[in-house]
Design an enzyme around this catalytic site. Structure first.
Site, short mmCIF file in Angstrom:
data_model
loop_
_atom_site.label_atom_id
_atom_site.label_comp_id
_atom_site.label_asym_id
_atom_site.label_seq_id
_atom_site.Cartn_x
_atom_site.Cartn_y
_atom_site.Cartn_z
N SER A 1 0.84 -1.21 0.00
CA SER A 1 0.00 0.00 0.00
C SER A 1 0.87 1.24 0.00
O SER A 1 2.08 1.18 0.22
CB SER A 1 -0.87 0.00 1.26
OG SER A 1 -0.04 0.18 2.39
N LYS A 2 0.20 2.36 -0.22
CA LYS A 2 0.88 3.65 -0.21
C LYS A 2 1.52 3.85 1.17
O LYS A 2 2.61 4.40 1.29
CB LYS A 2 -0.15 4.73 -0.53
CG LYS A 2 0.23 6.14 -0.19
CD LYS A 2 0.74 6.86 -1.40
CE LYS A 2 1.15 8.28 -1.14
NZ LYS A 2 1.60 8.63 0.17
N ARG A 3 0.81 3.39 2.18
CA ARG A 3 1.32 3.54 3.55
C ARG A 3 2.65 2.80 3.74
O ARG A 3 3.55 3.29 4.41
CB ARG A 3 0.28 3.03 4.57
CG ARG A 3 -0.06 4.09 5.60
CD ARG A 3 -1.19 3.67 6.52
NE ARG A 3 -2.37 3.25 5.78
CZ ARG A 3 -3.00 2.09 5.98
NH1 ARG A 3 -2.57 1.24 6.89
NH2 ARG A 3 -4.08 1.80 5.28
N ASP B 1 5.30 4.97 2.36
CA ASP B 1 5.61 6.11 3.24
C ASP B 1 6.44 5.65 4.43
O ASP B 1 7.40 6.30 4.84
CB ASP B 1 4.31 6.75 3.75
CG ASP B 1 3.54 7.42 2.62
OD1 ASP B 1 4.15 7.63 1.54
OD2 ASP B 1 2.34 7.71 2.79
#
Ligand code: GLU
Length: 515
Positions: A273-275, A278
């Protein structure tokens, strides 16, 4: 007609990438596009972009342009799409509403779909009561529909009246009871679902737009799509899609399905995921995304310095392998090798280090001239081209990105002012200084200061004084480059030349003393 001219013409393959413009394209989406593209090129078929924008509430400004631009950066060119001509358009679903209207009516006529007039409150009530009765995930299905307000339960008169009065409704598929839907997935083999576990999905929404399911199937049929290659998350929708083909009587034109394995996060414990990006410091988008709502800019692989061919090479290997040890492929080579048979079933774990490794390998494939064109030279680096090319050839093996060339080669333009502390602490001592002084005078007698001659002098020295390589080389490297690691010192010294080498040895001895 002579016999030799008669050939059996197989239908060309037609594949589509069908994103919803709800935001930037995640790398999982790029992989789906890539596999479709590779198959189309390999089979000399068509690769189609279809924009699935029927859910107006999730529409994001700029997302469609982003999808096109980022795939273009990856080198994936479409044959048909909203931006191109084609015989099967329009390629944007919002422009095809009239088509879905016609087809959903056919389903109503054949009693494979029905009108449902239930209000949000009534639906909630149904779910609430079922939950109270112990049903874990209440659904509008072949059982519950019997107690709801729809054209299966209401008298025809009343249904017509509601329609005439333009009362809000949705159209639902009428899933049969206890019926097995079976299809062969190219990756998973035979998959079967019992309709008792499926709900009566909405095909048409109260806003007069089709849902994904209806539009997707109607378009795949009308656009003569031969293979539906998409992410695993769509596997649960596939039985409904197959059932829609059956309901329309289109079984013979049903595309082949291939549901791709998930891309997992580096820990392997969930979908990437994008998380995760990050948290662990890597991009998940191919190129820069300017978020119009949050007024934010998010860098992609392009901005981090990755080559599109390396990014695509890495993505190809997330779920596919060529069946041998070859790992470095150009896009063209991938399209020659790719096959659905070699796509795995299980999730593929993303590895950022490996992604960098792919970039490094692709950097190595570039010539020094090409690299030179792509780097911005600092003041110190403004030297004759021949020297720059030699520098690049010497350091490129150690670089991942174009920019690394600059960092990796600084000592080839300027003597070090600082010396790696840890290296000095470990490897610099009185003995080092003595060796370097003797070596330097031996070098001074060398007429042709070439790497082979330098190596010979060095080896002779070790032999003569019976000292180990590790006692002399680190000190020599520190004095000339300031650090412990780098390319072959003999090549570095040849490039710098005798005078510079001797000056640097002297400078290091003055600066560092006896350690
Ligand atoms: N619109 C769907 C998506 O956003 C397409 C799924 C499919 O390929 O059928 O991924």
């Amino acid at each position: 007609m002579p016999n030799s001219i008669i050939r059996v013409m197989k239908n060309p393959i037609r594949v589509r990438f069908a994103p919803s413009p709800t935001g930037p394209l995640h790398m999982g989406g790029v992989r789906t596009a890539l596999y479709n593209y590779l198959l189309s090129v390999k089979m000399k078929g068509q690769f189609i972009l279809r924009v699935e924008d029927t859910d107006q509430s999730r529409y994001v400004e700029g997302a469609e342009e982003y999808i096109l631009e980022s795939l273009n950066w990856c080198g994936l060119k479409f044959d048909e799409g909203p931006h191109l001509k084609g015989d099967f358009g329009p390629y944007r679903q919002s422009e095809r509403k009239h088509i879905y209207d016609t087809y959903v009516k056919k389903l109503i006529e054949s009693e494979n779909a029905y009108y449902a007039f239930d209000s949000e409150k009534e639906l909630e009530e149904m779910r609430f009561n079922l939950k109270k009765a112990g049903v874990q995930s209440p659904q509008y299905n072949h059982i519950t529909r019997q107690n709801m307000k729809n054209s299966l339960t209401l008298p025809l008169e009343e249904v017509n009246k509601k329609l005439r009065n333009k009362e809000p409704y949705v159209i639902r598929i009428k899933m049969p009871r206890n019926y097995t839907i079976k299809f062969k997935d190219r990756i998973r083999g035979w998959v079967s679902f019992n309709t008792n576990h499926l709900d009566d999905k909405v095909l048409y929404k109260s806003d007069g737009m089709p849902t994904y399911h209806l539009a997707n199937v109607v378009d795949d049929y009308l656009m003569k799509i031969s293979h539906v290659i998409r992410g695993e998350e769509w596997l649960p929708s596939a039985p409904l899609h197959v059932y829609l083909y059956q309901s329309f009587g289109w079984e013979k034109s049903m595309p082949e399905f291939a549901h791709l394995p998930l891309i997992l996060n580096p820990g392997g414990d969930g979908k990437l995921s994008k998380r995760d990006g990050d948290r662990l410091g890597f991009p998940v988008f191919p190129t820069l995304w300017k978020d119009p709502k949050k007024n934010l800019e998010i860098e992609g692989y392009k901005e981090k310095g990755f080559f599109p061919e390396a990014f695509v090479n890495m993505l190809a290997f997330l779920g596919w392998n060529p069946g041998n040890n070859k790992e470095i492929f150009s896009l063209h080579e991938l399209s020659e090798e790719f096959s659905l048979e070699r796509v795995g079933k299980s999730g593929a774990r993303f590895d950022y280090q490996k992604t960098k490794w792919f970039n490094q390998q692709h950097l190595r494939l570039r010539t020094a001239k090409e690299i030179l064109k792509n780097i911005i030279l600092t003041e110190e680096m403004k030297r004759e081209e021949d020297y720059l090319l030699k520098v690049i050839d010497l350091v490129k093996e150690r670089c991942v990105f174009f920019d690394d060339i600059i960092k990796e080669s600084n000592y080839l333009f300027k003597a070090p002012d600082n010396y790696e502390e840890l290296a000095v602490e470990k490897k610099w001592n009185k003995e080092t200084v003595t060796h370097l002084q003797s070596l330097s005078s031996k070098f001074s007698l060398c007429i042709d200061f070439s790497k082979n001659n330098i190596e010979q002098i060095f080896k002779d020295y070790l032999e003569k004084y019976t000292v180990g390589f590790g006692k002399v080389m680190p000190g020599l490297r520190i004095s000339i480059t300031g650090k412990m690691q780098g390319p072959s010192m003999f090549s570095v010294m040849e490039l710098l030349g005798l005078n510079e080498v001797r000056c640097r040895i002297e400078k290091a001895i003055t600066r560092l003393g006896n350690g």
